[in-house]
Motif scaffolding. Structure first.
Motif, PDB file in Angstrom:
ATOM      1  N   ILE A  61      26.162   3.775 -12.086  1.00 42.55           N
ATOM      2  CA  ILE A  61      26.288   4.870 -10.405  1.00 42.55           C
ATOM      3  C   ILE A  61      25.245   4.293  -9.504  1.00 42.55           C
ATOM      4  CG2 ILE A  61      24.458   5.940 -11.572  1.00 42.55           C
ATOM      5  CD1 ILE A  61      25.570   8.521 -10.783  1.00 42.55           C
ATOM      6  N   GLN A  62      24.325   3.372  -9.753  1.00 45.05           N
ATOM      7  CA  GLN A  62      23.693   2.871  -8.622  1.00 45.05           C
ATOM      8  C   GLN A  62      23.729   2.132  -8.093  1.00 45.05           C
ATOM      9  OE1 GLN A  62      22.723   2.240 -11.290  1.00 45.05           O
ATOM     10  NE2 GLN A  62      21.104   0.959 -11.822  1.00 45.05           N
ATOM     11  N   SER A  90      20.274  -5.010 -10.605  1.00 43.49           N
ATOM     12  CA  SER A  90      21.261  -3.926 -10.141  1.00 43.49           C
ATOM     13  C   SER A  90      20.707  -3.009  -9.662  1.00 43.49           C
ATOM     14  CB  SER A  90      20.866  -3.381 -11.913  1.00 43.49           C
ATOM     15  OG  SER A  90      20.040  -2.841 -12.323  1.00 43.49           O
ATOM     16  N   TRP A  91      19.327  -2.335  -9.179  1.00 46.30           N
ATOM     17  CA  TRP A  91      18.802  -1.701  -8.205  1.00 46.30           C
ATOM     18  C   TRP A  91      18.537  -2.506  -6.466  1.00 46.30           C
ATOM     19  CZ3 TRP A  91      18.195   3.070 -10.327  1.00 46.30           C
ATOM     20  CH2 TRP A  91      17.597   2.957 -11.839  1.00 46.30           C
ATOM     21  N   ARG A  92      19.516  -3.626  -6.560  1.00 40.49           N
ATOM     22  CA  ARG A  92      18.751  -4.036  -5.398  1.00 40.49           C
ATOM     23  C   ARG A  92      18.679  -3.014  -4.065  1.00 40.49           C
ATOM     24  NH1 ARG A  92      22.174  -9.773  -6.226  1.00 40.49           N
ATOM     25  NH2 ARG A  92      20.077 -11.202  -6.658  1.00 40.49           N
ATOM     26  N   ALA A  93      20.968  -2.178  -3.706  1.00 39.87           N
ATOM     27  CA  ALA A  93      20.053  -1.080  -2.890  1.00 39.87           C
ATOM     28  C   ALA A  93      19.592  -0.220  -2.541  1.00 39.87           C
ATOM     29  CB  ALA A  93      22.019  -0.539  -3.001  1.00 39.87           C
ATOM     30  N   GLN A  94      18.622  -0.075  -3.628  1.00 38.30           N
ATOM     31  CA  GLN A  94      17.608   1.134  -4.491  1.00 38.30           C
ATOM     32  C   GLN A  94      16.364   0.448  -3.529  1.00 38.30           C
ATOM     33  OE1 GLN A  94      20.079   0.889  -6.736  1.00 38.30           O
ATOM     34  NE2 GLN A  94      20.862   2.561  -5.641  1.00 38.30           N
ATOM     35  N   ASP A 122       0.514  -1.494   0.377  1.00 39.15           N
ATOM     36  CA  ASP A 122       0.690   0.016  -0.298  1.00 39.15           C
ATOM     37  C   ASP A 122       0.822   1.471   0.090  1.00 39.15           C
ATOM     38  OD1 ASP A 122       0.814  -0.515   2.720  1.00 39.15           O
ATOM     39  OD2 ASP A 122      -0.797   0.001   3.610  1.00 39.15           O
ATOM     40  N   GLY A 123       2.250   1.225   0.339  1.00 37.73           N
ATOM     41  CA  GLY A 123       3.049   2.202  -0.183  1.00 37.73           C
ATOM     42  C   GLY A 123       3.459   3.158  -1.410  1.00 37.73           C
ATOM     43  N   GLU A 124       3.613   3.901  -1.892  1.00 37.31           N
ATOM     44  CA  GLU A 124       3.491   4.641  -3.240  1.00 37.31           C
ATOM     45  C   GLU A 124       4.630   3.495  -3.815  1.00 37.31           C
ATOM     46  OE1 GLU A 124       4.362   8.937  -3.573  1.00 37.31           O
ATOM     47  OE2 GLU A 124       3.710   8.964  -1.502  1.00 37.31           O
ATOM     48  N   LEU A 125       4.312   3.152  -5.116  1.00 33.66           N
ATOM     49  CA  LEU A 125       5.550   2.038  -6.241  1.00 33.66           C
ATOM     50  C   LEU A 125       6.137   3.272  -7.002  1.00 33.66           C
ATOM     51  CD1 LEU A 125       5.167  -0.352  -7.471  1.00 33.66           C
ATOM     52  CD2 LEU A 125       3.362   1.263  -9.368  1.00 33.66           C
ATOM     53  N   VAL A 126       7.210   2.851  -6.848  1.00 35.23           N
ATOM     54  CA  VAL A 126       7.764   3.377  -7.515  1.00 35.23           C
ATOM     55  C   VAL A 126       9.446   2.384  -8.870  1.00 35.23           C
ATOM     56  CG1 VAL A 126      10.549   4.306  -7.109  1.00 35.23           C
ATOM     57  CG2 VAL A 126       9.317   5.092  -5.263  1.00 35.23           C
ATOM     58  N   VAL A 127       8.624   2.608  -9.547  1.00 37.31           N
ATOM     59  CA  VAL A 127       9.899   0.946 -11.047  1.00 37.31           C
ATOM     60  C   VAL A 127      10.631   2.455 -11.115  1.00 37.31           C
ATOM     61  CG1 VAL A 127       9.010   0.595 -12.776  1.00 37.31           C
ATOM     62  CG2 VAL A 127       6.974   0.955 -11.726  1.00 37.31           C
ATOM     63  N   LEU A 128      11.114   0.597 -11.113  1.00 28.67           N
ATOM     64  CA  LEU A 128      12.662   0.893 -11.540  1.00 28.67           C
ATOM     65  C   LEU A 128      13.506   0.359 -12.773  1.00 28.67           C
ATOM     66  CD1 LEU A 128      14.160   0.655  -7.582  1.00 28.67           C
ATOM     67  CD2 LEU A 128      14.510   2.817  -8.560  1.00 28.67           C
ATOM     68  N   ILE A 129      13.915   1.404 -13.984  1.00 27.44           N
ATOM     69  CA  ILE A 129      13.762   0.206 -15.194  1.00 27.44           C
ATOM     70  C   ILE A 129      15.737   0.203 -15.105  1.00 27.44           C
ATOM     71  CG2 ILE A 129      13.470   1.065 -17.506  1.00 27.44           C
ATOM     72  CD1 ILE A 129      11.569   3.009 -16.542  1.00 27.44           C
ATOM     73  N   HIS A 130      15.673  -0.673 -15.406  1.00 33.33           N
ATOM     74  CA  HIS A 130      17.539  -0.621 -15.847  1.00 33.33           C
ATOM     75  C   HIS A 130      17.945  -0.449 -17.247  1.00 33.33           C
ATOM     76  CE1 HIS A 130      17.456  -4.381 -18.378  1.00 33.33           C
ATOM     77  NE2 HIS A 130      16.182  -4.767 -17.208  1.00 33.33           N
ATOM     78  N   GLY A 131      19.164  -1.246 -17.199  1.00 36.64           N
ATOM     79  CA  GLY A 131      19.848  -0.538 -18.801  1.00 36.64           C
ATOM     80  C   GLY A 131      20.548  -2.087 -19.762  1.00 36.64           C
ATOM     81  N   PHE A 132      21.542  -1.764 -19.727  1.00 38.85           N
ATOM     82  CA  PHE A 132      22.323  -3.079 -20.634  1.00 38.85           C
ATOM     83  C   PHE A 132      23.618  -2.470 -20.322  1.00 38.85           C
ATOM     84  CE2 PHE A 132      25.034  -3.649 -24.426  1.00 38.85           C
ATOM     85  CZ  PHE A 132      25.084  -4.833 -24.577  1.00 38.85           C
ATOM     86  N   PRO A 133      24.357  -3.430 -20.175  1.00 37.87           N
ATOM     87  CA  PRO A 133      23.936  -4.917 -19.678  1.00 37.87           C
ATOM     88  C   PRO A 133      23.502  -5.406 -18.001  1.00 37.87           C
ATOM     89  CG  PRO A 133      26.087  -5.371 -19.852  1.00 37.87           C
ATOM     90  CD  PRO A 133      25.369  -3.796 -19.675  1.00 37.87           C
TER      91      PRO A 133
END
Length: 321
Positions: free
Chosen positions: A302-303, A38-42, A22-33
């Motif tokens: 960077i992330q 790659s977003w675990r920390a975030q 029920d929290g605000e949704l944040v979608v994290l989109i990765h790149g190549f490759p």
């Protein structure tokens, strides 16, 4: 934090997620490759702050479906996948964050569906407005000639068999790719994105390329296993659709991003060699640009290179909303 598969309109997407539903949704989109991992920390930081964080493997990658046709990887498909994902998660609004190729997808999510994507943050790749002059590959060849640095890797990726070099030795390809764009890599070994005559993206990187200091062998093994299973054809089809994207988005000419925005880039990111020109005019195209930050010492990943700094910037931006 969990991994699961979600069926959307005609596509099954694998996502990494955490946080209250029920929290605000944040979608994290990765790149190549890259992959959703790659977003675990975030994902962890957002969940701890009360957000519902979701990082999908994108179309053609990892555990998500891999359509067979090149033209099934346009920017309209990629934005549509995120619209479908938000709906499948039962939400009507969300924040979108994108890195590398995921940044253009995130920018276009906000550009085309501001009713759904209420804010956008791009990492590494600034918004690049559509040029009415010529398709991207034509402009990229002109840039290569003007800079005199050699053939641009994205132009090389247009070859229908370009993915085969990556698939011939997946571990070597990934190691070289991560090494070539990392902030810890010595300046004289970091890629510029432009290749001398007779060189490809991979052959231009030293054979003894080491993993970045932030990349453990176990984490690297996850990438190797995923790309060994899925291959590189789909990911390179994203690049091979860029001229098609240009033709499909004429209706967006001169359109600006209306929602709150933020941008983050590493000062050692090779992408700045060829896309950095768009950083200066970013606020012209995203008038509600609330922050634009250059992280000292960071390269392209960077992330993962500086997760604490990226988490602080992301949460700080979301707090402004």
């Amino acid at each position: 934090m969990r991994t699961r598969k979600i069926t959307t309109d005609g596509l099954t997407q694998q996502v990494l997620e955490a946080g209250p539903e029920d929290g605000e949704l944040v979608v994290l989109i990765h790149g190549f490759p890259e992959l959703g991992i790659s977003w675990r920390a975030q994902v962890q930081a957002l969940a701890e702050a009360g957000y519902h964080a979701v990082a999908p493997d994108m179309r053609g990658y990892g555990g998500t479906d891999r359509p067979g046709a090149r033209e099934d990887h346009t920017i309209l498909h990629l934005v549509g996948d995120m619209v479908d994902l938000v709906r499948a998660l039962g939400k009507t609004r969300c924040h979108v964050v994108g890195h590398d190729w995921g940044a253009p997808v995130a920018w276009h999510c906000a550009l085309t569906r501001p009713d759904l994507f209420r804010s956008v943050m791009g990492l590494s790749v600034p918004f690049q407005p559509r040029s009415p002059k010529a398709p991207p590959t034509v402009l990229m060849r002109a840039l290569s000639q003007r800079l005199g640095l050699g053939d641009f890797y994205i132009n090389q990726f247009q070859a229908p068999d370009a993915h085969l070099e990556f698939e011939s030795d997946v571990a070597s390809a990934l190691r070289r790719g991560f090494h070539a764009y990392d902030g810890a890599t010595p300046d004289d070994r970091r890629s510029t994105g432009f290749m001398r005559e007779g060189k490809t993206f991979l052959s231009s990187v030293a054979e003894d390329a080491a993993l970045p200091p932030w990349m453990s062998e176990a984490h690297f093994g996850e990438y190797v296993a995923a790309f060994t299973a899925s291959g590189f054809r789909g990911p390179l089809d994203w690049y091979r659709c860029i001229d098609l994207n240009w033709r499909l988005t004429a209706h967006l000419q001169n359109k600006r991003i209306a929602v709150p925005a933020a941008f983050l880039v590493g000062d050692k990111d090779p992408v700045r060699v060829y896309a950095g020109q768009h950083e200066a005019g970013l606020k012209d195209w995203a008038p509600d640009l609330r922050s634009q930050t250059v992280l000292e010492g960071a390269g392209h990943w960077i992330q993962q290179e500086q997760p604490d700094a990226v988490n602080a910037a992301l949460l700080g931006f979301l707090a402004t909303l």
